[in-house]
Design a protein around this motif. Structure first.
Motif, short mmCIF file in Angstrom:
data_model
loop_
_atom_site.label_atom_id
_atom_site.label_comp_id
_atom_site.label_asym_id
_atom_site.label_seq_id
_atom_site.Cartn_x
_atom_site.Cartn_y
_atom_site.Cartn_z
N SER A 188 0.85 -1.19 0.00
CA SER A 188 0.00 0.00 0.00
C SER A 188 0.89 1.25 0.00
O SER A 188 2.10 1.17 0.26
N TYR A 189 0.27 2.38 -0.27
CA TYR A 189 1.03 3.64 -0.25
C TYR A 189 1.65 3.86 1.12
O TYR A 189 2.83 4.23 1.23
N ASN A 190 0.89 3.62 2.18
CA ASN A 190 1.41 3.84 3.53
C ASN A 190 2.57 2.90 3.83
O ASN A 190 3.54 3.28 4.49
N GLU A 191 2.49 1.66 3.34
CA GLU A 191 3.60 0.72 3.53
C GLU A 191 4.84 1.18 2.76
O GLU A 191 5.97 1.07 3.25
N LYS B 86 2.71 3.71 -7.22
CA LYS B 86 1.26 3.49 -7.24
C LYS B 86 0.66 3.87 -8.60
O LYS B 86 -0.27 3.23 -9.09
#
Length: 373
Positions: A314-317, A333
Motif C-alpha cells: 500500500s502507499y502507507n507501507e 502506485k
C-alpha cells in the motif's frame, strides 16, 4: 551610536528566534544572508529574505540561556515603533527584505511590549500602506485583546514555549509561568484562528530551545506532538542551545545540532509520512539515535514486516520503507494503476528510490534483495 549599529545589535539579539522551518545542515543552524539583519526563510517553494529583529534587547526576564536576560551585561539598545517601521521600509523599498520577523525583549511588562509590537505593525500597514509579510512574536502573558489585534495585523504569529515541560522552564527562567503565560496563550491563539480564519492567515508557530535543560527527546516530542494535535499549530521550531558568555549557562555543553535535525525529521515524518508517535524508537534514556535517521530505525526495529513486495504494498507501507520517499511511492502506485509492475532494482532506482537504503526492506517479483543483483 548610529541606527545601523543599533540594527546590528538587535538583529544579533534575535539569534534564537527561528524563521526557517527546515534546516538539516548541522554546521549551519541559522542560514544568514550577507546583510546583518536579513535571514533566509522558506515560504512555500522558495526562500525569501526576512528582516529579523527585536524592538529592544532590554529584558526583565532571567532566561538562563539568553544573551538578552536581565543578568547579562551586554549593550542594551531599543528602537521606537516608528524608527523600526521606517528602517524596515528602507530595506523593503531597496528589495533587500521581503518580509518582517519582529520580536522583542520585555523591557517593562508584557502589555507594554505587545503594544509596541502591535504599533510597529500598525504603522507599517496604515502609514506606509505596506501589504507584505509580517510575523509578530506574541509575548508570554499578553492579553487576549492584544493577541487578537496582533493577529489582525500579522500574516503569522508565534509564541516561544522554550521548554517541553513546566519543570523544564522553571530550570531556565523564574519569571515565566509555563501553563498560565504560555500554554493558555496558545489556546487563545488557536481559538481565535479557528473562529476567524482571516486572522494570521499563515498560521501560528511555537519554538523550543533544545539542550538548555535536561529534557529528553521523548519529552520534547510528546509535548510538541500534543500541541500540534490539540491546537493545530502550523510548525514547531527548534533551536540548538549554544552557551553564551556571562549567562548562567555559559559553561553548559553546546547541544549537538544533529539532535535538532532529528527532531525536525520527526516533525516531517508526522506531517508527511503519517508516522505515529508510538512507532518512534528511543533509547532507554528517552533520546533518539543520532547516527541513524528515525525512519530507518523504525524499520530495522520492525523487521518482521519486511521485506515487502513493492508491487503489492500500500502507499502507507511504501512510504515507511527507508529509501522510498513520497514522490517515489506515488510513482509506484501510478505504475500499478496502469497495470504495470516494477521488475528490477534498477527500475526502482530510476523511479527515485535510494537503493542502498531500501534494498534490505523490499522484494521484487517475490525475490529478496539477496537474489536481485
Amino acid at each position: 551610536m548610529s541606527t545601523y549599529k543599533d540594527l546590528q545589535i538587535l538583529s544579533n539579539a534575535a539569534f534564537y528566534d527561528k524563521c526557517n522551518t527546515r534546516n538539516y545542515n548541522r554546521d549551519n543552524i541559522l542560514r544568514k544572508n550577507t546583510d546583518d539583519c536579513i535571514y533566509n526563510a522558506k515560504m512555500g517553494n522558495r526562500e525569501i529574505p526576512l528582516f529579523k529583529i527585536l524592538l529592544t534587547n532590554k529584558c526583565k526576564n532571567d532566561c538562563a540561556y539568553c544573551i538578552n536576560c536581565s543578568k547579562h551585561k551586554n549593550q542594551k539598545v531599543e528602537l521606537t515603533p516608528e524608527e523600526l517601521a521606517h528602517c524596515y521600509m528602507k530595506y523593503y523599498e531597496d528589495n533587500t527584505a521581503e518580509g518582517l520577523f519582529l520580536s522583542s525583549g520585555i523591557k517593562k511588562d508584557a502589555d507594554q511590549t505587545m503594544h509596541e509590537l502591535i504599533e510597529t505593525a500598525h504603522i507599517l500597514r496604515n502609514k506606509y500602506s505596506y501589504q507584505g509579510y509580517i510575523h509578530l512574536k506574541v509575548i508570554p502573558g499578553a492579553t487576549r485583546d492584544d493577541i487578537k489585534h496582533a493577529m489582525q495585523l500579522a500574516d503569522r504569529v508565534s509564541i516561544n514555549i522554550e521548554s517541553a515541560t513546566s519543570e523544564g522552564l522553571s530550570d531556565l527562567a523564574t519569571t515565566k509561568d509555563y501553563n498560565k503565560d504560555i500554554i493558555k496563550r496558545i489556546s487563545w491563539i488557536s481559538r481565535l484562528s479557528n473562529r476567524h480564519h482571516e486572522l494570521a492567515p499563515s498560521g501560528f508557530t511555537t519554538q523550543l530551545i533544545v539542550g538548555a535543560n535536561d529534557e529528553t527527546d521523548k519529552q520534547i516530542i510528546d509535548q510538541t506532538h500534543h500541541l500540534r494535535k490539540k491546537y493545530k499549530i502550523t510548525n514547531n521550531y527548534f533551536s540548538s542551545f549554544i552557551p553564551v558568555k556571562d549567562t548562567p549557562l555559559e559553561n553548559k555543553k553546546i547541544s549537538d545540532p544533529m539532535r535538532t535535525n532529528r527532531l525536525y525529521q520527526i516533525e516531517y515524518l508526522f506531517s508527511q509520512y503519517h508516522i505515529k508517535k508510538d512507532e518512534l524508537i528511543f533509547n532507554d534514556d528517552g533520546f533518539l539515535n543520532l547516527k541513524e535517521d528515525p525512519k530507518y530505525n523504525i524499520a530495522v526495529n520492525n523487521m518482521d514486516k519486511y521485506p515487502i513486495d513493492v508491487n503489492t504494498a500500500s502507499y502507507n507501507e511504501l512510504i515507511h520503507i527507508p529509501g522510498i520517499g513520497i514522490k517515489t511511492a506515488r510513482r509506484i502506485k501510478a505504475l500499478k494503476r496502469k497495470n504495470k509492475k516494477i521488475t528490477s532494482l534498477k527500475q526502482l532506482k530510476d523511479m527515485g528510490a535510494n537503493i542502498n537504503r531500501c534494498k534490505t526492506f523490499v522484494k521484487i517479483k517475490g525475490q529478496y534483495q539477496s537474489t536481485l543483483f
